[in-house]
Design a protein around this motif. Structure first.
Motif, PDB file in Angstrom:
ATOM      1  N   LYS A 266       3.939   1.768   8.762  1.00  0.00           N
ATOM      2  CA  LYS A 266       3.021   0.692   9.165  1.00  0.00           C
ATOM      3  C   LYS A 266       2.330   1.016  10.481  1.00  0.00           C
ATOM      4  O   LYS A 266       1.122   0.870  10.599  1.00  0.00           O
ATOM      5  CB  LYS A 266       3.791  -0.634   9.289  1.00  0.00           C
ATOM      6  N   THR A 267       3.116   1.475  11.458  1.00  0.00           N
ATOM      7  CA  THR A 267       2.485   1.780  12.752  1.00  0.00           C
ATOM      8  C   THR A 267       1.551   2.982  12.637  1.00  0.00           C
ATOM      9  O   THR A 267       0.482   2.989  13.231  1.00  0.00           O
ATOM     10  CB  THR A 267       3.541   2.081  13.843  1.00  0.00           C
TER      11      THR A 267
ATOM     12  N   ASN B 182       0.804  -1.221   0.000  1.00  0.00           N
ATOM     13  CA  ASN B 182       0.000   0.000   0.000  1.00  0.00           C
ATOM     14  C   ASN B 182       0.834   1.266   0.000  1.00  0.00           C
ATOM     15  O   ASN B 182       0.318   2.341   0.168  1.00  0.00           O
ATOM     16  CB  ASN B 182      -0.910   0.022   1.225  1.00  0.00           C
TER      17      ASN B 182
ATOM     18  N   LYS C 108      -1.715   4.142   0.954  1.00  0.00           N
ATOM     19  CA  LYS C 108      -1.962   4.644   2.309  1.00  0.00           C
ATOM     20  C   LYS C 108      -0.717   5.320   2.879  1.00  0.00           C
ATOM     21  O   LYS C 108      -0.787   5.960   3.910  1.00  0.00           O
ATOM     22  CB  LYS C 108      -2.382   3.495   3.231  1.00  0.00           C
TER      23      LYS C 108
ATOM     24  N   ILE D 185      -0.226   3.872  10.101  1.00  0.00           N
ATOM     25  CA  ILE D 185      -1.463   3.514   9.413  1.00  0.00           C
ATOM     26  C   ILE D 185      -2.320   2.589  10.274  1.00  0.00           C
ATOM     27  O   ILE D 185      -3.537   2.701  10.308  1.00  0.00           O
ATOM     28  CB  ILE D 185      -1.143   2.901   8.032  1.00  0.00           C
ATOM     29  N   ASP D 186      -1.648   1.690  11.017  1.00  0.00           N
ATOM     30  CA  ASP D 186      -2.404   0.796  11.896  1.00  0.00           C
ATOM     31  C   ASP D 186      -3.055   1.546  13.040  1.00  0.00           C
ATOM     32  O   ASP D 186      -4.174   1.263  13.435  1.00  0.00           O
ATOM     33  CB  ASP D 186      -1.466  -0.272  12.501  1.00  0.00           C
ATOM     34  N   GLU D 187      -2.311   2.523  13.576  1.00  0.00           N
ATOM     35  CA  GLU D 187      -2.772   3.132  14.824  1.00  0.00           C
ATOM     36  C   GLU D 187      -3.758   4.262  14.636  1.00  0.00           C
ATOM     37  O   GLU D 187      -4.502   4.589  15.549  1.00  0.00           O
ATOM     38  CB  GLU D 187      -1.569   3.669  15.620  1.00  0.00           C
ATOM     39  N   SER D 188      -3.771   4.867  13.444  1.00  0.00           N
ATOM     40  CA  SER D 188      -4.567   6.089  13.329  1.00  0.00           C
ATOM     41  C   SER D 188      -6.053   5.926  13.716  1.00  0.00           C
ATOM     42  O   SER D 188      -6.576   6.796  14.401  1.00  0.00           O
ATOM     43  CB  SER D 188      -4.410   6.710  11.948  1.00  0.00           C
TER      44      SER D 188
ATOM     45  N   ASP E  37       8.623   0.775   8.753  1.00  0.00           N
ATOM     46  CA  ASP E  37       8.043   0.394  10.047  1.00  0.00           C
ATOM     47  C   ASP E  37       7.176   1.520  10.600  1.00  0.00           C
ATOM     48  O   ASP E  37       6.079   1.290  11.095  1.00  0.00           O
ATOM     49  CB  ASP E  37       9.157   0.064  11.055  1.00  0.00           C
TER      50      ASP E  37
END
Lengths: 137, 128
Positions: free
Chosen positions: B106-107, B3, B35, B109-112, B103
């Motif tokens: 990734k964090t 992404n 993303k 996008i995961d955490e938002s 990294d």
């Protein structure tokens, strides 16, 4: 007493000339063994000033000199244009002031990056900016 | 790259090239639905106020299109020069290298979505 050891004049009329000028300044800085950080500061300052010259002064010339004072060597750049000039230099030197749409960092920012800075301007005649960076400065 | 869009700047850009990059990149974000955008500037020896502004613009424009931007690989001399110039690149996330940048993306996008949920009750003036 500052002595000029070599002179080189570059005309700047197009955006692409900016890259050429940066490369030429880099060559000269490397020749006098200027460190990487000082090189970066000098070239960044030159980049700001040459952009000003293109945007506000319709281009101009840059004189690149190797200078010496006692045991110190340095690079002196003199940017001259025949543009409209700056009415209030004090205002132009303030952070965040711009008559264009830029951030207004060019003049005050480049002053912070070099050892010596001098600006002269006459409305209707043009602007000259001189910067000097010592190899170990 | 999944992404993420990975952009490596390999030459010193003059102004028009930088503006083209800005436009192309934002269009690519839109087209690919990426993303995250990772900009590698390790080969860039000069970042002046114009280039700095372009980097900031790319980050804010991508943000509006729901993509996060991370700038990686800035040379130490460039970082020092940017701060003395007066351009702290606020609002632009950075990482030391591509790996760490990935990294971080990734964090981010995961955490938002989780962060959003936690913030709501605190912002509500009628909560008490």
């Amino acid at each position: 007493m500052i002595l000029s050891l070599s002179k080189d004049n570059i005309e700047v009329v197009r955006e692409q000339d900016v890259v050429l000028l940066r490369n030429r300044v880099k060559e000269v800085a490397v020749k006098i063994k200027m460190g990487l950080l000082n090189q970066t500061k000098l070239i960044t300052a030159a980049s700001e000033l040459v952009r000003n010259m293109l945007r506000y002064g319709n281009g101009g010339t840059c004189l690149i000199e190797v200078v010496s004072r006692g045991r110190d060597n340095g690079v002196r750049l003199t940017f001259s244009d025949q543009g409209p000039g700056i009415a209030d230099i004090g205002q132009a030197m303030r952070d965040g002031f711009s008559t264009g749409k830029s951030l207004g960092l060019g003049l005050p920012g480049s002053k912070r990056l070099v050892n010596e800075f001098d600006i002269k301007s006459k409305v209707g005649e043009g602007t000259t900016v001189m910067i000097l960076k010592w190899a170990n400065g | 790259m999944g992404n993420f869009l990975l952009v490596t700047i390999q030459v010193d850009l003059y102004d028009r090239l930088a503006l083209n990059l800005e436009a192309d990149l934002v269009q690519m974000v839109n087209k690919t639905g990426a993303k995250g955008v990772l900009i590698d500037i390790s080969a860039v020896s000069i970042v002046d106020s114009f280039m700095g502004r372009i980097i900031g613009n790319i980050a804010s424009m991508s943000k509006i299109l729901d993509a996060e931007t991370v700038v990686v690989g800035m040379q130490p001399a460039v970082a020092i020069t940017l701060i003395e110039l007066g351009l702290p690149l606020k609002g632009v996330q950075t990482a030391l290298n591509v790996e760490r940048g990935m990294d971080l993306l990734k964090t981010m996008i995961d955490e938002s979505p989780i962060e959003d949920e936690q913030e709501y009750p605190e912002d509500d003036p009628f909560a008490q």
